[in-house]
Design a protein around this motif. Structure first.
Motif, PDB file in Angstrom:
ATOM      1  N   THR A  20       1.118  10.821  73.655  1.00  0.00           N
ATOM      2  CA  THR A  20       0.560  10.340  74.797  1.00  0.00           C
ATOM      3  C   THR A  20      -0.871  10.463  74.992  1.00  0.00           C
ATOM      4  OG1 THR A  20       2.751  10.458  75.975  1.00  0.00           O
ATOM      5  CG2 THR A  20       0.711  10.193  77.181  1.00  0.00           C
ATOM      6  N   TRP A  21      -1.291  11.750  74.572  1.00  0.00           N
ATOM      7  CA  TRP A  21      -2.774  12.366  74.409  1.00  0.00           C
ATOM      8  C   TRP A  21      -3.588  11.463  73.701  1.00  0.00           C
ATOM      9  CZ3 TRP A  21      -5.564  14.625  70.682  1.00  0.00           C
ATOM     10  CH2 TRP A  21      -6.950  14.938  71.066  1.00  0.00           C
ATOM     11  N   LYS A  22      -3.002  11.331  72.116  1.00  0.00           N
ATOM     12  CA  LYS A  22      -3.736  10.597  71.188  1.00  0.00           C
ATOM     13  C   LYS A  22      -3.876   9.086  71.758  1.00  0.00           C
ATOM     14  CE  LYS A  22      -5.638  10.489  67.342  1.00  0.00           C
ATOM     15  NZ  LYS A  22      -7.020  11.243  66.900  1.00  0.00           N
ATOM     16  N   ALA A  23      -3.036   8.453  72.210  1.00  0.00           N
ATOM     17  CA  ALA A  23      -2.868   7.072  72.801  1.00  0.00           C
ATOM     18  C   ALA A  23      -3.940   6.991  73.848  1.00  0.00           C
ATOM     19  CB  ALA A  23      -1.529   6.737  73.274  1.00  0.00           C
ATOM     20  N   LEU A  24      -3.994   7.755  74.839  1.00  0.00           N
ATOM     21  CA  LEU A  24      -5.400   7.828  75.904  1.00  0.00           C
ATOM     22  C   LEU A  24      -6.488   7.930  75.057  1.00  0.00           C
ATOM     23  CD1 LEU A  24      -3.370   9.934  78.552  1.00  0.00           C
ATOM     24  CD2 LEU A  24      -3.646   7.414  78.603  1.00  0.00           C
ATOM     25  N   GLU A  25      -6.537   9.069  74.266  1.00  0.00           N
ATOM     26  CA  GLU A  25      -8.011   9.371  73.573  1.00  0.00           C
ATOM     27  C   GLU A  25      -8.475   7.868  72.751  1.00  0.00           C
ATOM     28  OE1 GLU A  25      -9.848  12.362  73.050  1.00  0.00           O
ATOM     29  OE2 GLU A  25      -9.038  12.354  75.286  1.00  0.00           O
ATOM     30  N   GLU A  26      -7.510   7.271  72.307  1.00  0.00           N
ATOM     31  CA  GLU A  26      -7.930   6.070  71.613  1.00  0.00           C
ATOM     32  C   GLU A  26      -7.996   4.740  72.331  1.00  0.00           C
ATOM     33  OE1 GLU A  26      -6.032   5.425  68.010  1.00  0.00           O
ATOM     34  OE2 GLU A  26      -6.384   7.447  67.265  1.00  0.00           O
ATOM     35  N   GLY A  27      -7.588   4.849  73.776  1.00  0.00           N
ATOM     36  CA  GLY A  27      -7.797   3.597  74.658  1.00  0.00           C
ATOM     37  C   GLY A  27      -6.778   3.013  74.486  1.00  0.00           C
ATOM     38  N   ILE A  28      -5.382   3.321  74.121  1.00  0.00           N
ATOM     39  CA  ILE A  28      -4.300   2.489  73.929  1.00  0.00           C
ATOM     40  C   ILE A  28      -3.456   2.694  75.239  1.00  0.00           C
ATOM     41  CG2 ILE A  28      -2.001   2.100  72.496  1.00  0.00           C
ATOM     42  CD1 ILE A  28      -3.238   3.391  70.130  1.00  0.00           C
ATOM     43  N   ASP A  29      -3.134   1.285  75.520  1.00  0.00           N
ATOM     44  CA  ASP A  29      -2.209   0.989  76.900  1.00  0.00           C
ATOM     45  C   ASP A  29      -0.902   1.547  76.604  1.00  0.00           C
ATOM     46  OD1 ASP A  29      -0.790   0.160  78.959  1.00  0.00           O
ATOM     47  OD2 ASP A  29      -1.676  -1.870  78.962  1.00  0.00           O
ATOM     48  N   THR A  30      -0.464   2.502  77.586  1.00  0.00           N
ATOM     49  CA  THR A  30       0.817   3.345  77.368  1.00  0.00           C
ATOM     50  C   THR A  30       2.063   2.394  77.690  1.00  0.00           C
ATOM     51  OG1 THR A  30       0.551   4.184  79.589  1.00  0.00           O
ATOM     52  CG2 THR A  30      -0.179   5.581  77.832  1.00  0.00           C
ATOM     53  N   ARG A  31       1.609   1.117  78.178  1.00  0.00           N
ATOM     54  CA  ARG A  31       2.682   0.033  78.191  1.00  0.00           C
ATOM     55  C   ARG A  31       2.802  -0.811  77.125  1.00  0.00           C
ATOM     56  NH1 ARG A  31      -0.627   0.083  82.502  1.00  0.00           N
ATOM     57  NH2 ARG A  31       0.263   0.803  84.606  1.00  0.00           N
ATOM     58  N   ASP A  32       2.064  -0.565  76.145  1.00  0.00           N
ATOM     59  CA  ASP A  32       2.097  -1.597  74.721  1.00  0.00           C
ATOM     60  C   ASP A  32       3.061  -0.749  73.885  1.00  0.00           C
ATOM     61  OD1 ASP A  32       1.517  -2.904  72.517  1.00  0.00           O
ATOM     62  OD2 ASP A  32      -0.549  -3.117  72.849  1.00  0.00           O
ATOM     63  N   GLY A  33       4.414  -1.097  73.816  1.00  0.00           N
ATOM     64  CA  GLY A  33       5.099  -0.519  72.855  1.00  0.00           C
ATOM     65  C   GLY A  33       5.041  -0.629  71.307  1.00  0.00           C
TER      66      GLY A  33
ATOM     67  N   VAL B 264       5.656   6.481  77.469  1.00  0.00           N
ATOM     68  CA  VAL B 264       5.393   6.604  76.023  1.00  0.00           C
ATOM     69  C   VAL B 264       7.063   6.934  75.520  1.00  0.00           C
ATOM     70  CG1 VAL B 264       4.601   7.793  74.101  1.00  0.00           C
ATOM     71  CG2 VAL B 264       3.199   7.165  76.247  1.00  0.00           C
ATOM     72  N   ALA B 265       7.546   7.762  76.166  1.00  0.00           N
ATOM     73  CA  ALA B 265       8.934   7.975  75.685  1.00  0.00           C
ATOM     74  C   ALA B 265       9.913   7.112  75.686  1.00  0.00           C
ATOM     75  CB  ALA B 265       9.583   9.436  76.567  1.00  0.00           C
ATOM     76  N   GLY B 266       9.737   6.127  76.434  1.00  0.00           N
ATOM     77  CA  GLY B 266      10.782   5.120  76.655  1.00  0.00           C
ATOM     78  C   GLY B 266      10.483   4.115  75.678  1.00  0.00           C
ATOM     79  N   VAL B 267       9.680   4.030  74.566  1.00  0.00           N
ATOM     80  CA  VAL B 267       9.507   3.032  73.574  1.00  0.00           C
ATOM     81  C   VAL B 267      10.495   3.425  72.571  1.00  0.00           C
ATOM     82  CG1 VAL B 267       7.965   2.061  71.951  1.00  0.00           C
ATOM     83  CG2 VAL B 267       6.903   2.807  74.151  1.00  0.00           C
ATOM     84  N   PRO B 268      11.309   2.278  72.194  1.00  0.00           N
ATOM     85  CA  PRO B 268      12.337   2.707  71.086  1.00  0.00           C
ATOM     86  C   PRO B 268      11.723   2.834  69.722  1.00  0.00           C
ATOM     87  CG  PRO B 268      12.765   0.465  72.355  1.00  0.00           C
ATOM     88  CD  PRO B 268      11.482   0.978  72.870  1.00  0.00           C
ATOM     89  N   GLY B 269      10.535   2.389  69.261  1.00  0.00           N
ATOM     90  CA  GLY B 269      10.084   2.612  68.271  1.00  0.00           C
ATOM     91  C   GLY B 269       9.591   4.116  68.176  1.00  0.00           C
ATOM     92  N   VAL B 270       9.026   4.346  69.184  1.00  0.00           N
ATOM     93  CA  VAL B 270       8.398   5.856  69.331  1.00  0.00           C
ATOM     94  C   VAL B 270       9.550   6.881  69.002  1.00  0.00           C
ATOM     95  CG1 VAL B 270       7.627   7.554  70.674  1.00  0.00           C
ATOM     96  CG2 VAL B 270       6.418   5.434  70.475  1.00  0.00           C
ATOM     97  N   ARG B 271      10.580   6.556  69.922  1.00  0.00           N
ATOM     98  CA  ARG B 271      11.898   7.437  69.711  1.00  0.00           C
ATOM     99  C   ARG B 271      12.355   7.591  68.341  1.00  0.00           C
ATOM    100  NH1 ARG B 271      12.732   9.375  74.710  1.00  0.00           N
ATOM    101  NH2 ARG B 271      14.676  10.613  73.742  1.00  0.00           N
ATOM    102  N   ARG B 272      12.412   6.453  67.625  1.00  0.00           N
ATOM    103  CA  ARG B 272      12.966   6.376  66.517  1.00  0.00           C
ATOM    104  C   ARG B 272      12.169   7.500  65.389  1.00  0.00           C
ATOM    105  NH1 ARG B 272      14.174   0.866  67.373  1.00  0.00           N
ATOM    106  NH2 ARG B 272      12.046   0.338  66.383  1.00  0.00           N
ATOM    107  N   LYS B 273      10.926   7.262  65.658  1.00  0.00           N
ATOM    108  CA  LYS B 273       9.867   7.999  64.710  1.00  0.00           C
ATOM    109  C   LYS B 273      10.034   9.351  65.084  1.00  0.00           C
ATOM    110  CE  LYS B 273       6.573   9.350  62.050  1.00  0.00           C
ATOM    111  NZ  LYS B 273       6.710   9.472  60.762  1.00  0.00           N
ATOM    112  N   LEU B 274       9.969   9.615  66.374  1.00  0.00           N
ATOM    113  CA  LEU B 274      10.246  11.167  66.598  1.00  0.00           C
ATOM    114  C   LEU B 274      11.295  11.751  66.401  1.00  0.00           C
ATOM    115  CD1 LEU B 274       7.691  11.435  69.699  1.00  0.00           C
ATOM    116  CD2 LEU B 274       7.285  11.526  67.167  1.00  0.00           C
ATOM    117  N   ARG B 275      12.424  10.874  66.422  1.00  0.00           N
ATOM    118  CA  ARG B 275      13.934  11.476  66.061  1.00  0.00           C
ATOM    119  C   ARG B 275      13.901  11.987  64.803  1.00  0.00           C
ATOM    120  NH1 ARG B 275      16.843   7.245  67.967  1.00  0.00           N
ATOM    121  NH2 ARG B 275      16.949   6.194  65.993  1.00  0.00           N
TER     122      ARG B 275
END
Length: 229
Positions: free
Chosen positions: A47-60, A108-119
């Motif tokens: 989440t921090w990295k996304a905010l630093e890079e200006g990425i929308d936290t709703r953009d899965g 961020v934690a609700g994004v399926p692709g993110v959860r797969r990677k971190l899992r």
């Protein structure tokens, strides 16, 4: 208890925010000579990295690409117990505690692709053995076959009281009523999340810590380990 040898058990701990999972998990890990990781820190780091890079936290899609692109590493602290998240070679222990990170991490934690990677990262850590891992879906999704599965709970009032005390102890202002509402909102998000919602594993040991100290709860978990051995 004598120190455990490496390549020991995976101890999985789930539960809602504010029940003391990190404190209790650290106590258990220290006693066993294990490592401990709060998997929520991984989501906050992203989440921090996304905010630093200006990425929308709703953009899965963008968040998933970011999670895949980052170089993830995990390093233990000085005593070899607590594992900290490192991304692109930089520790992010302080940054992930920023208020803006906390406000966006659930998205961020609700994004399926993110959860797969971190899992996958979490399983890689756990497969090394001798680890206490806490989060929201460790006992149900990440390590459903863990040797020990614990679900920690406590009343809303007690969780709010603990969080308020923690913040004030760190020199920060804290309003009990606002914290209580925040905990209720977070609990609803965790329970209603479409991907890997918070729930009790059928074979998890449930411990209500409302009237217990952190040391008492850790003692109960350690007793479970003693019995298994």
């Amino acid at each position: 208890m004598s120190r455990a040898s490496r390549k020991g058990f995976v101890i999985a701990i789930d539960g809602p925010a504010g029940v003391g999972k990190s404190t209790i998990g650290t106590l258990v890990a220290k006693e066993l000579g294990y490592r401990f990781i709060n998997t929520g820190d991984m989501y906050r780091a992203l989440t921090w990295k996304a905010l630093e890079e200006g990425i929308d936290t709703r953009d899965g899609v963008a968040l998933t690409r970011l999670a895949e692109r980052l170089a993830w590493d995990f390093k233990a602290n000085e005593d070899g117990v607590i594992i900290r998240t490192v991304i692109d070679g930089h520790p992010v222990t302080t940054q992930i505690r920023e208020e803006r990170v906390g406000m966006n991490s659930s998205l961020v934690a609700g994004v399926p692709g993110v959860r797969r990677k971190l899992r996958a990262l979490q399983r890689k850590l756990g497969n090394q053995g001798s680890i206490v891992m806490e989060g929201r879906a460790i006992t149900t999704v990440v390590f459903p076959d863990a040797a020990f599965k614990v679900y920690l709970d406590a009343s809303i009032e007690e969780r709010a009281r603990r969080r308020t005390k923690q913040l004030r102890g760190g020199g920060k202002k804290a309003d009990l009523s606002k914290i209580r509402e925040s905990i209720i909102q977070r609990a609803m998000q965790d329970l209603q999340r479409r991907i890997n919602p918070l729930r009790q594993a059928e074979d998890a040991v449930v411990i209500d810590s409302t009237s217990l100290t952190m040391l008492e709860v850790a003692g109960k978990i350690l007793e479970l380990v003693r019995r298994k051995r």
